[in-house]
Design an enzyme around this catalytic site. Structure first.
Site, short mmCIF file in Angstrom:
data_model
loop_
_atom_site.label_atom_id
_atom_site.label_comp_id
_atom_site.label_asym_id
_atom_site.label_seq_id
_atom_site.Cartn_x
_atom_site.Cartn_y
_atom_site.Cartn_z
N CYS A 20 12.74 -48.00 -44.53
CA CYS A 20 12.79 -48.65 -45.85
C CYS A 20 11.60 -49.57 -46.13
CB CYS A 20 14.09 -49.41 -46.02
SG CYS A 20 14.18 -50.94 -45.04
N CYS A 77 17.83 -52.73 -38.79
CA CYS A 77 17.22 -53.32 -39.98
C CYS A 77 18.31 -53.93 -40.87
CB CYS A 77 16.45 -52.24 -40.73
SG CYS A 77 15.71 -52.81 -42.27
N CYS A 88 18.48 -51.65 -44.29
CA CYS A 88 18.97 -50.27 -44.35
C CYS A 88 19.80 -49.85 -43.14
CB CYS A 88 17.81 -49.30 -44.54
SG CYS A 88 16.77 -49.13 -43.07
N CYS A 118 7.04 -59.11 -32.12
CA CYS A 118 7.49 -60.44 -32.52
C CYS A 118 8.18 -60.29 -33.88
CB CYS A 118 6.26 -61.35 -32.60
SG CYS A 118 6.65 -63.08 -32.81
N CYS A 128 10.09 -51.61 -40.91
CA CYS A 128 11.07 -50.56 -40.73
C CYS A 128 10.48 -49.29 -41.32
CB CYS A 128 12.38 -50.93 -41.42
SG CYS A 128 13.58 -49.59 -41.43
#
Length: 153
Positions: free
Chosen positions: A117, A65, A68, A137, A114
């Site tokens: 976060c 991510c 984070c 995707c 995510c």
């Protein structure tokens, strides 16, 4: 291995518990991210198809991510879907991704975020390759590739 049935179950009944949570104010996220990263990950935006640099990258490594640094996907499960966004068949582990029903744009989809976060990543669809048929995707701007080092021993 996750299936479409698992994805729907998470989207309807609740998501797996993340290993940890990271929460920041909108101002903190905006200060940390580029304007495009902020628009996509915190405002649920989408990049133009075929515009992200991770679309055509197939180097070995882990995709994490951009907000984070939580691990999301492994390069071994990336495939060329022809859609214009990086595509994966599975998250790196079951609790890496959070799923929510998305009824925007006049259709019903499953948004993926995510789980650490809540950064918007993209969507998952049931039209991927076997054996599980999933296609995650994902916006390039929502991820960073952590390349694996090659040992020459």
């Amino acid at each position: 291995m996750l299936t479409w049935k698992d994805v729907i179950k998470f989207a309807v009944n609740g998501n797996p518990k993340p290993d940890k949570r990271i929460e920041k104010t909108e101002a903190e996220w905006e200060n940390q991210l580029s304007p495009e990263q902020f628009r996509i990950t915190r405002k649920k935006g989408t990049e133009r198809p075929h515009s992200g640099e991770l679309c055509t990258t197939y180097e070995e490594g882990k995709y994490s991510c951009v907000c984070c640094s939580a691990p999301l996907f492994d390069s071994t499960i990336k495939f060329n879907s022809g859609t214009g966004w990086p595509s994966f068949t599975q998250p790196i582990k079951e609790n890496a991704i959070k799923y929510e029903k998305d009824s925007s744009l006049g259709m019903v989809r499953v948004e993926v975020m995510c789980n650490t976060c809540d950064a918007h990543l993209g969507h998952v669809f049931p039209d991927g390759p076997e054996p599980n048929g999933l296609r995650y995707c994902i916006n390039s701007e929502a991820m960073q590739l952590i390349k694996e080092e090659v040992n020459d021993k």
